[in-house]
Design a protein around this motif. Sequence first.
Motif, PDB file in Angstrom:
ATOM      1  N   ARG A  17       0.885  -1.227   0.076  1.00 48.70           N
ATOM      2  CA  ARG A  17      -0.155   0.057  -0.039  1.00 48.70           C
ATOM      3  C   ARG A  17       0.802   1.326   0.128  1.00 48.70           C
ATOM      4  NH1 ARG A  17      -5.447   1.631   2.632  1.00 48.70           N
ATOM      5  NH2 ARG A  17      -5.522   3.846   2.047  1.00 48.70           N
ATOM      6  N   ALA A  18       1.932   1.324   0.837  1.00 53.20           N
ATOM      7  CA  ALA A  18       2.665   2.442   1.130  1.00 53.20           C
ATOM      8  C   ALA A  18       3.369   2.957  -0.486  1.00 53.20           C
ATOM      9  CB  ALA A  18       3.955   2.298   1.977  1.00 53.20           C
ATOM     10  N   VAL A  45      -0.908   3.083 -11.882  1.00 51.19           N
ATOM     11  CA  VAL A  45      -0.438   2.766 -10.796  1.00 51.19           C
ATOM     12  C   VAL A  45      -0.724   1.415 -10.245  1.00 51.19           C
ATOM     13  CG1 VAL A  45      -0.492   3.260  -8.045  1.00 51.19           C
ATOM     14  CG2 VAL A  45       0.092   5.144  -9.910  1.00 51.19           C
ATOM     15  N   LEU A  46      -1.967   1.200 -10.701  1.00 50.11           N
ATOM     16  CA  LEU A  46      -2.491  -0.213 -10.348  1.00 50.11           C
ATOM     17  C   LEU A  46      -1.823  -1.166 -11.092  1.00 50.11           C
ATOM     18  CD1 LEU A  46      -6.393   0.565  -9.911  1.00 50.11           C
ATOM     19  CD2 LEU A  46      -4.948  -0.254  -8.164  1.00 50.11           C
ATOM     20  N   ALA A  47      -1.801  -0.892 -12.283  1.00 50.35           N
ATOM     21  CA  ALA A  47      -1.324  -1.951 -13.254  1.00 50.35           C
ATOM     22  C   ALA A  47       0.401  -2.131 -12.942  1.00 50.35           C
ATOM     23  CB  ALA A  47      -1.097  -1.373 -14.731  1.00 50.35           C
ATOM     24  N   ASP A  48       1.170  -1.019 -12.674  1.00 50.39           N
ATOM     25  CA  ASP A  48       2.291  -1.133 -12.087  1.00 50.39           C
ATOM     26  C   ASP A  48       2.445  -1.974 -10.679  1.00 50.39           C
ATOM     27  OD1 ASP A  48       3.293   0.518 -14.084  1.00 50.39           O
ATOM     28  OD2 ASP A  48       3.499   2.240 -12.756  1.00 50.39           O
ATOM     29  N   THR A  57       2.561   6.219  -2.463  1.00 48.09           N
ATOM     30  CA  THR A  57       3.900   7.173  -3.042  1.00 48.09           C
ATOM     31  C   THR A  57       3.583   7.270  -4.360  1.00 48.09           C
ATOM     32  OG1 THR A  57       5.468   6.219  -1.425  1.00 48.09           O
ATOM     33  CG2 THR A  57       6.375   6.935  -3.358  1.00 48.09           C
ATOM     34  N   ALA A  58       3.457   6.372  -5.585  1.00 49.04           N
ATOM     35  CA  ALA A  58       3.295   6.481  -6.750  1.00 49.04           C
ATOM     36  C   ALA A  58       2.061   7.552  -7.088  1.00 49.04           C
ATOM     37  CB  ALA A  58       2.650   5.126  -7.513  1.00 49.04           C
ATOM     38  N   LEU A  59       0.995   7.199  -6.154  1.00 42.43           N
ATOM     39  CA  LEU A  59      -0.327   8.344  -6.522  1.00 42.43           C
ATOM     40  C   LEU A  59       0.405   9.775  -6.154  1.00 42.43           C
ATOM     41  CD1 LEU A  59      -3.232   6.181  -5.026  1.00 42.43           C
ATOM     42  CD2 LEU A  59      -2.757   6.965  -7.361  1.00 42.43           C
ATOM     43  N   ALA A  60       1.062   9.849  -5.076  1.00 44.38           N
ATOM     44  CA  ALA A  60       1.513  11.219  -4.707  1.00 44.38           C
ATOM     45  C   ALA A  60       2.577  11.748  -5.803  1.00 44.38           C
ATOM     46  CB  ALA A  60       2.454  11.090  -3.510  1.00 44.38           C
TER      47      ALA A  60
END
Length: 183
Positions: free
Chosen positions: A58-59, A163-166, A63-66
Amino acid sequence: MFERFTRDAREVVTHSVARAEKADADAVTEEHLLLALLDQQGTKAAFAFSALGVTDRRASVETALAEGRRRGGLSNADVEALAGFGVNVGEIVARVEEAHGPGALQASKRSKSWWSGHRPFTPAAKGVLVKSLRIATGRGDRVIGGEHLLLALTSGPGVVSEVLADHGVTYQSLERVLFPVRA
């Protein structure tokens, strides 16, 4: 359409609004929907996150979303496309933040709707809700659950789906986990 939402899907919507308020965002985004889904326990979406290993990462997702927010909502695909034209997004972000402060490219936090106490959904977030209805209908489901919202988040372009795909969460991987084919 909201009357067709299951309890967990309604909770995702209401918790995404709460997340937007907590973040002082002027609107509810796809990111808020995803984070609300990640907060759930004991749902089909939570099962899918666990089965695909996202719960433990989750972290990394946050981080990727940020980073996507920091780039003003540009996905890695957008950054790569611009690089093909000789545009260095990282350099632009650094210069803007140097002149205007960290997070300067993030969405504005001043909105008329803020004064009314109402957080609207962005067009992309509304699109997720509509897609979830189409996905549920296409599957022959009579209700829209959190799993349909999650599938909808993976079905279009943008930072959230990237981000989900990554992190191994694609439409296809979700279908395999959520709706296994039985012989």
